[in-house]
Design a protein around this motif. Structure first.
Motif, mmCIF file in Angstrom:
data_model
loop_
_atom_site.group_PDB
_atom_site.id
_atom_site.type_symbol
_atom_site.label_atom_id
_atom_site.label_comp_id
_atom_site.label_asym_id
_atom_site.label_seq_id
_atom_site.Cartn_x
_atom_site.Cartn_y
_atom_site.Cartn_z
ATOM 1 N N UNK A 64 0.452 19.185 18.255
ATOM 2 C CA UNK A 64 0.005 18.169 17.305
ATOM 3 C C UNK A 64 -0.723 18.822 16.141
ATOM 4 N N UNK A 65 -0.427 18.341 14.938
ATOM 5 C CA UNK A 65 -1.126 18.785 13.728
ATOM 6 C C UNK A 65 -1.910 17.591 13.197
ATOM 7 N N UNK A 66 -3.216 17.737 13.103
ATOM 8 C CA UNK A 66 -4.074 16.643 12.668
ATOM 9 C C UNK A 66 -4.931 17.094 11.493
ATOM 10 N N UNK A 67 -5.537 16.117 10.835
ATOM 11 C CA UNK A 67 -6.403 16.399 9.697
ATOM 12 C C UNK A 67 -6.505 15.169 8.825
ATOM 13 N N UNK A 68 -7.470 15.133 7.928
ATOM 14 C CA UNK A 68 -7.631 13.976 7.041
ATOM 15 C C UNK A 68 -6.475 13.871 6.055
ATOM 16 N N UNK A 69 -6.386 12.738 5.372
ATOM 17 C CA UNK A 69 -5.378 12.564 4.326
ATOM 18 C C UNK A 69 -5.529 13.671 3.286
ATOM 19 N N UNK A 70 -4.394 14.223 2.854
ATOM 20 C CA UNK A 70 -4.431 15.301 1.877
ATOM 21 C C UNK A 70 -4.640 16.677 2.474
ATOM 22 N N UNK A 116 -15.014 16.570 10.589
ATOM 23 C CA UNK A 116 -14.818 15.170 10.958
ATOM 24 C C UNK A 116 -16.114 14.377 11.066
ATOM 25 N N UNK A 117 -17.207 15.074 11.384
ATOM 26 C CA UNK A 117 -18.459 14.361 11.617
ATOM 27 C C UNK A 117 -19.497 14.597 10.532
ATOM 28 N N UNK A 118 -19.201 15.529 9.616
ATOM 29 C CA UNK A 118 -20.115 15.765 8.522
ATOM 30 C C UNK A 118 -21.380 16.498 8.936
ATOM 31 N N UNK A 119 -21.264 17.364 9.941
ATOM 32 C CA UNK A 119 -22.421 18.156 10.372
ATOM 33 C C UNK A 119 -22.192 19.592 9.989
ATOM 34 N N UNK A 120 -23.276 20.326 9.807
ATOM 35 C CA UNK A 120 -23.185 21.730 9.413
ATOM 36 C C UNK A 120 -22.920 22.644 10.601
ATOM 37 N N UNK A 121 -23.408 22.247 11.732
ATOM 38 C CA UNK A 121 -23.153 23.027 12.940
ATOM 39 C C UNK A 121 -23.345 22.106 14.133
ATOM 40 N N UNK A 122 -22.887 22.526 15.267
ATOM 41 C CA UNK A 122 -22.937 21.659 16.430
ATOM 42 C C UNK A 122 -24.377 21.256 16.724
ATOM 43 N N UNK A 123 -24.592 19.948 16.834
ATOM 44 C CA UNK A 123 -25.892 19.442 17.208
ATOM 45 C C UNK A 123 -26.847 19.223 16.042
#
Length: 253
Positions: free
Chosen positions: A35-41, A244-251
């Motif tokens: 599967x290949x996923x990603x936002x539009x564009x 996808x979540x707009x975070x800089x790093x996990x947590x």
């Protein structure tokens, strides 16, 4: 037995100064769904078009069943064993389900150029069409007019038409788009059946379906691969979480 049927190495497509796909490398294995996923564009459809020959790459190579098919026409790549479906359903609405599938099958027979012969007399095409009809689960809809079929059945029909060309590799561009829950479940079941004999690449926005189907995931953003691995590896990837979540790093927000 699993084997690599299609490989892309350093695949790039530039439109002027824009790299819609930038240095993408992937392998498609028999009996696996990639599967290949990603936002539009992100470049997912452009990547599909490069693999199928609908677009010529600016750089990189595509190998199908051990042959370098880079720059080949879509028709030639298709005859070499690659089938694809499109985001927009591409069927003959006034024809029956069977007639659509048989037309696709006829494109692979030596008799295809004999335009005066009756289609029903082309045994090889009919046998291939029958197999595709059964595989796609459309035998009960055989004589139904395609234009009167449900959206899900039309998507099944497009896959059946792809199967009728006898592909080794299948590229499916959003096969579950616009489906209700029941239709999506039937499509997932169909794709799981088909992977036993094919290498498959799936571009899809339905994440439930993706994680139900995918053996391997590639995530693209702005034309580039930011992560590739098993679904579990991709879920845990910091770059994917940031994209996808707009975070800089996990947590961290």
């Amino acid at each position: 037995m699993s084997e690599v049927l299609l490989s892309a190495r350093g695949l790039t497509k530039r439109f002027g100064g824009l790299a819609a796909v930038n240095d993408v490398t992937l392998d498609l294995w028999r009996q696996r769904i990639h599967a290949v996923i990603g936002p539009n564009g992100a470049g997912k459809s452009t990547l599909t078009n490069l693999l199928s020959g609908d677009l010529e790459p600016s750089a990189g190579t595509v190998t199908l069943s051990g042959r370098d098919v880079t720059g080949w026409s879509p028709e030639r790549i298709s005859r070499a064993g690659l089938g694809r479906s499109y985001q927009k359903t591409n069927i003959f609405l006034p024809f029956t389900v069977w007639e659509n599938i048989r037309l696709a099958a006829q494109s692979r027979t030596p008799q295809a150029a004999r335009w005066l012969a009756r289609a029903s007399s082309v045994k090889q095409a009919n046998e291939r069409a029958e197999r595709a009809l059964e595989l796609a689960g459309l035998a009960p809809r055989r004589d139904h007019v395609a234009g009167a079929a449900s959206h899900g059945e039309q998507r099944q029909l497009e896959i059946a038409m792809t199967l009728a060309t006898d592909p080794q590799v299948m590229l499916l561009d959003e096969p579950l788009a616009g489906m209700g829950t029941a239709e999506a479940e039937r499509m997932v079941e169909l794709l799981l059946r088909l992977k036993e004999q094919h290498a498959m690449m799936l571009v899809e926005h339905d994440m439930d379906a993706v994680f139900a189907l995918a053996d391997h995931l590639t995530v693209m953003v702005n034309g580039q691969v930011i992560a590739s691995g098993t679904p579990q590896q991709v879920r845990a990837d910091a770059n994917v979480q940031a994209a996808y979540l707009g975070v800089d790093e996990v947590g961290h927000g």
